[in-house]
Design a protein around this motif. Sequence first.
Motif, PDB file in Angstrom:
ATOM      1  N   PRO A 247      34.890  -4.612  -3.458  1.00 26.46           N
ATOM      2  CA  PRO A 247      35.319  -3.725  -2.363  1.00 26.46           C
ATOM      3  C   PRO A 247      35.132  -4.357  -0.992  1.00 26.46           C
ATOM      4  O   PRO A 247      35.980  -4.198  -0.107  1.00 26.46           O
ATOM      5  CB  PRO A 247      34.410  -2.496  -2.548  1.00 26.46           C
ATOM      6  CG  PRO A 247      34.099  -2.491  -4.007  1.00 26.46           C
ATOM      7  CD  PRO A 247      33.987  -3.931  -4.396  1.00 26.46           C
ATOM      8  N   THR A 248      34.024  -5.095  -0.809  1.00 24.75           N
ATOM      9  CA  THR A 248      33.797  -5.782   0.465  1.00 24.75           C
ATOM     10  C   THR A 248      34.861  -6.842   0.709  1.00 24.75           C
ATOM     11  O   THR A 248      35.347  -7.006   1.836  1.00 24.75           O
ATOM     12  CB  THR A 248      32.398  -6.421   0.478  1.00 24.75           C
ATOM     13  OG1 THR A 248      31.410  -5.392   0.315  1.00 24.75           O
ATOM     14  CG2 THR A 248      32.152  -7.156   1.789  1.00 24.75           C
ATOM     15  N   PHE A 249      35.237  -7.559  -0.339  1.00 19.55           N
ATOM     16  CA  PHE A 249      36.280  -8.578  -0.210  1.00 19.55           C
ATOM     17  C   PHE A 249      37.578  -7.969   0.301  1.00 19.55           C
ATOM     18  O   PHE A 249      38.219  -8.523   1.201  1.00 19.55           O
ATOM     19  CB  PHE A 249      36.510  -9.255  -1.567  1.00 19.55           C
ATOM     20  CG  PHE A 249      37.742 -10.106  -1.619  1.00 19.55           C
ATOM     21  CD1 PHE A 249      37.763 -11.382  -1.064  1.00 19.55           C
ATOM     22  CD2 PHE A 249      38.905  -9.632  -2.220  1.00 19.55           C
ATOM     23  CE1 PHE A 249      38.910 -12.162  -1.099  1.00 19.55           C
ATOM     24  CE2 PHE A 249      40.054 -10.412  -2.269  1.00 19.55           C
ATOM     25  CZ  PHE A 249      40.051 -11.678  -1.699  1.00 19.55           C
ATOM     26  N   THR A 250      37.971  -6.831  -0.239  1.00 14.17           N
ATOM     27  CA  THR A 250      39.211  -6.191   0.219  1.00 14.17           C
ATOM     28  C   THR A 250      39.100  -5.788   1.690  1.00 14.17           C
ATOM     29  O   THR A 250      40.065  -5.880   2.441  1.00 14.17           O
ATOM     30  CB  THR A 250      39.560  -4.957  -0.634  1.00 14.17           C
ATOM     31  OG1 THR A 250      38.518  -3.969  -0.523  1.00 14.17           O
ATOM     32  CG2 THR A 250      39.729  -5.341  -2.100  1.00 14.17           C
ATOM     33  N   GLY A 251      37.897  -5.349   2.094  1.00 13.44           N
ATOM     34  CA  GLY A 251      37.704  -4.991   3.494  1.00 13.44           C
ATOM     35  C   GLY A 251      37.797  -6.185   4.419  1.00 13.44           C
ATOM     36  O   GLY A 251      38.407  -6.108   5.490  1.00 13.44           O
ATOM     37  N   VAL A 252      37.202  -7.316   4.006  1.00  9.22           N
ATOM     38  CA  VAL A 252      37.250  -8.532   4.817  1.00  9.22           C
ATOM     39  C   VAL A 252      38.692  -8.992   4.997  1.00  9.22           C
ATOM     40  O   VAL A 252      39.089  -9.456   6.073  1.00  9.22           O
ATOM     41  CB  VAL A 252      36.390  -9.632   4.169  1.00  9.22           C
ATOM     42  CG1 VAL A 252      36.621 -10.978   4.845  1.00  9.22           C
ATOM     43  CG2 VAL A 252      34.914  -9.255   4.238  1.00  9.22           C
ATOM     44  N   VAL A 253      39.508  -8.853   3.949  1.00  3.91           N
ATOM     45  CA  VAL A 253      40.921  -9.232   4.034  1.00  3.91           C
ATOM     46  C   VAL A 253      41.662  -8.356   5.045  1.00  3.91           C
ATOM     47  O   VAL A 253      42.510  -8.838   5.806  1.00  3.91           O
ATOM     48  CB  VAL A 253      41.586  -9.134   2.646  1.00  3.91           C
ATOM     49  CG1 VAL A 253      43.101  -9.290   2.758  1.00  3.91           C
ATOM     50  CG2 VAL A 253      41.023 -10.203   1.714  1.00  3.91           C
ATOM     51  N   LEU A 254      41.316  -7.072   5.094  1.00  3.85           N
ATOM     52  CA  LEU A 254      42.064  -6.128   5.922  1.00  3.85           C
ATOM     53  C   LEU A 254      41.610  -6.067   7.378  1.00  3.85           C
ATOM     54  O   LEU A 254      42.402  -5.736   8.268  1.00  3.85           O
ATOM     55  CB  LEU A 254      41.962  -4.721   5.325  1.00  3.85           C
ATOM     56  CG  LEU A 254      42.742  -4.451   4.047  1.00  3.85           C
ATOM     57  CD1 LEU A 254      42.366  -3.086   3.487  1.00  3.85           C
ATOM     58  CD2 LEU A 254      44.237  -4.528   4.296  1.00  3.85           C
TER      59      LEU A 254
ATOM     60  N   ILE B 225      30.792  -3.385   4.497  1.00  5.42           N
ATOM     61  CA  ILE B 225      30.198  -4.729   4.477  1.00  5.42           C
ATOM     62  C   ILE B 225      28.676  -4.638   4.577  1.00  5.42           C
ATOM     63  O   ILE B 225      27.946  -5.358   3.879  1.00  5.42           O
ATOM     64  CB  ILE B 225      30.775  -5.573   5.619  1.00  5.42           C
ATOM     65  CG1 ILE B 225      32.259  -5.861   5.358  1.00  5.42           C
ATOM     66  CG2 ILE B 225      30.000  -6.878   5.784  1.00  5.42           C
ATOM     67  CD1 ILE B 225      32.972  -6.521   6.521  1.00  5.42           C
ATOM     68  N   PHE B 226      28.183  -3.719   5.408  1.00  3.71           N
ATOM     69  CA  PHE B 226      26.735  -3.593   5.587  1.00  3.71           C
ATOM     70  C   PHE B 226      26.048  -2.995   4.362  1.00  3.71           C
ATOM     71  O   PHE B 226      24.818  -3.119   4.235  1.00  3.71           O
ATOM     72  CB  PHE B 226      26.424  -2.759   6.833  1.00  3.71           C
ATOM     73  CG  PHE B 226      26.615  -3.504   8.119  1.00  3.71           C
ATOM     74  CD1 PHE B 226      25.672  -4.433   8.536  1.00  3.71           C
ATOM     75  CD2 PHE B 226      27.739  -3.306   8.902  1.00  3.71           C
ATOM     76  CE1 PHE B 226      25.835  -5.143   9.719  1.00  3.71           C
ATOM     77  CE2 PHE B 226      27.911  -4.007  10.086  1.00  3.71           C
ATOM     78  CZ  PHE B 226      26.956  -4.930  10.498  1.00  3.71           C
ATOM     79  N   THR B 227      26.799  -2.345   3.448  1.00  3.84           N
ATOM     80  CA  THR B 227      26.161  -1.828   2.231  1.00  3.84           C
ATOM     81  C   THR B 227      25.671  -2.956   1.330  1.00  3.84           C
ATOM     82  O   THR B 227      24.869  -2.722   0.427  1.00  3.84           O
ATOM     83  CB  THR B 227      27.128  -0.930   1.438  1.00  3.84           C
ATOM     84  OG1 THR B 227      28.253  -1.701   0.977  1.00  3.84           O
ATOM     85  CG2 THR B 227      27.619   0.241   2.275  1.00  3.84           C
ATOM     86  N   ASN B 228      26.125  -4.176   1.576  1.00  8.13           N
ATOM     87  CA  ASN B 228      25.621  -5.304   0.797  1.00  8.13           C
ATOM     88  C   ASN B 228      24.170  -5.636   1.137  1.00  8.13           C
ATOM     89  O   ASN B 228      23.542  -6.458   0.446  1.00  8.13           O
ATOM     90  CB  ASN B 228      26.506  -6.527   1.023  1.00  8.13           C
ATOM     91  CG  ASN B 228      27.868  -6.383   0.365  1.00  8.13           C
ATOM     92  OD1 ASN B 228      28.053  -6.688  -0.795  1.00  8.13           O
ATOM     93  ND2 ASN B 228      28.841  -5.903   1.132  1.00  8.13           N
ATOM     94  N   LEU B 229      23.638  -5.005   2.173  1.00 11.23           N
ATOM     95  CA  LEU B 229      22.235  -5.187   2.524  1.00 11.23           C
ATOM     96  C   LEU B 229      21.316  -4.220   1.786  1.00 11.23           C
ATOM     97  O   LEU B 229      20.094  -4.257   1.980  1.00 11.23           O
ATOM     98  CB  LEU B 229      22.050  -5.007   4.045  1.00 11.23           C
ATOM     99  CG  LEU B 229      22.826  -5.975   4.941  1.00 11.23           C
ATOM    100  CD1 LEU B 229      22.601  -5.605   6.411  1.00 11.23           C
ATOM    101  CD2 LEU B 229      22.394  -7.414   4.686  1.00 11.23           C
ATOM    102  N   PHE B 230      21.873  -3.371   0.936  1.00 11.06           N
ATOM    103  CA  PHE B 230      21.060  -2.387   0.212  1.00 11.06           C
ATOM    104  C   PHE B 230      19.880  -3.014  -0.526  1.00 11.06           C
ATOM    105  O   PHE B 230      18.778  -2.450  -0.516  1.00 11.06           O
ATOM    106  CB  PHE B 230      21.925  -1.597  -0.764  1.00 11.06           C
ATOM    107  CG  PHE B 230      22.752  -0.511  -0.119  1.00 11.06           C
ATOM    108  CD1 PHE B 230      22.669  -0.259   1.242  1.00 11.06           C
ATOM    109  CD2 PHE B 230      23.618   0.262  -0.871  1.00 11.06           C
ATOM    110  CE1 PHE B 230      23.435   0.741   1.847  1.00 11.06           C
ATOM    111  CE2 PHE B 230      24.383   1.263  -0.288  1.00 11.06           C
ATOM    112  CZ  PHE B 230      24.280   1.497   1.081  1.00 11.06           C
ATOM    113  N   PRO B 231      20.060  -4.175  -1.221  1.00  8.95           N
ATOM    114  CA  PRO B 231      18.915  -4.747  -1.938  1.00  8.95           C
ATOM    115  C   PRO B 231      17.743  -5.112  -1.033  1.00  8.95           C
ATOM    116  O   PRO B 231      16.608  -5.234  -1.514  1.00  8.95           O
ATOM    117  CB  PRO B 231      19.513  -6.005  -2.593  1.00  8.95           C
ATOM    118  CG  PRO B 231      20.962  -5.712  -2.723  1.00  8.95           C
ATOM    119  CD  PRO B 231      21.303  -4.917  -1.495  1.00  8.95           C
TER     120      PRO B 231
END
Length: 222
Positions: free
Chosen positions: A130-137, A168-174
């Motif tokens: 999902p983050t990849f699709t956001g980075v593309v857009l 994108i910031f949800t990837n910081l959850f860990p």
Amino acid sequence: MRIPAALRGENRLMMWLFTLFAATILLSIERPYLAIDALLGGVNLANLLLRFFIYAVCLLLAVRIARAFGSRGAEQALYGPWGLGALGVVAAGTVASFLLMGLQPSSVGLHEGTDEVWFGVYAALGRVYPTFTGVVLIPSLFRATVGAALPALRVAAGLIGAGYTLLIFTNLFPLMPLSWVPVMQTMNYSVLLLLFAGLTVIWVASLQARRRAASAPRRLTR
């Protein structure tokens, strides 16, 4: 509501998007999840199926947004070798981490009794595509925010861009402590609200454009 239009050949992409989104909601509810997983063997294969539904939703949603803003480059990146390659790598990693964390009896949360390390990988991969699709857009959304001719499109691009930025910031959850779970939940729901608020603005703007186009011939005949 989408089926009649799809049968007429109108915007079938949206019908598939809504269908897959409904399926992800169904598999997120405990009783349907347990019933469907029981049919699949009772080892949480329904959760793996849910992940692939989410990947498909993210792809179709991103393609729909790219088309709404006329971004051929973003659409080609999503459908092209790099985009499909990224989807393939994430899909393979999702299956591998699912198997390596161990098959467990049906559980909607999928956390109890699983291998912590591979569960972390499985959860992280669920955010990567999902983050990849956001980075593309995001580049095309930024251009539309500052340069779209219609104010409604600028607002929609801003809302959707904010949603993908937050994603994108949800990837910081860990890296966040367990006490921040309410913050994580707020971020997840905010992503959805921002994305669908932007899509709603696009939909309303398209309805207004159709009405203006339909009324134009009548004004000319007068």
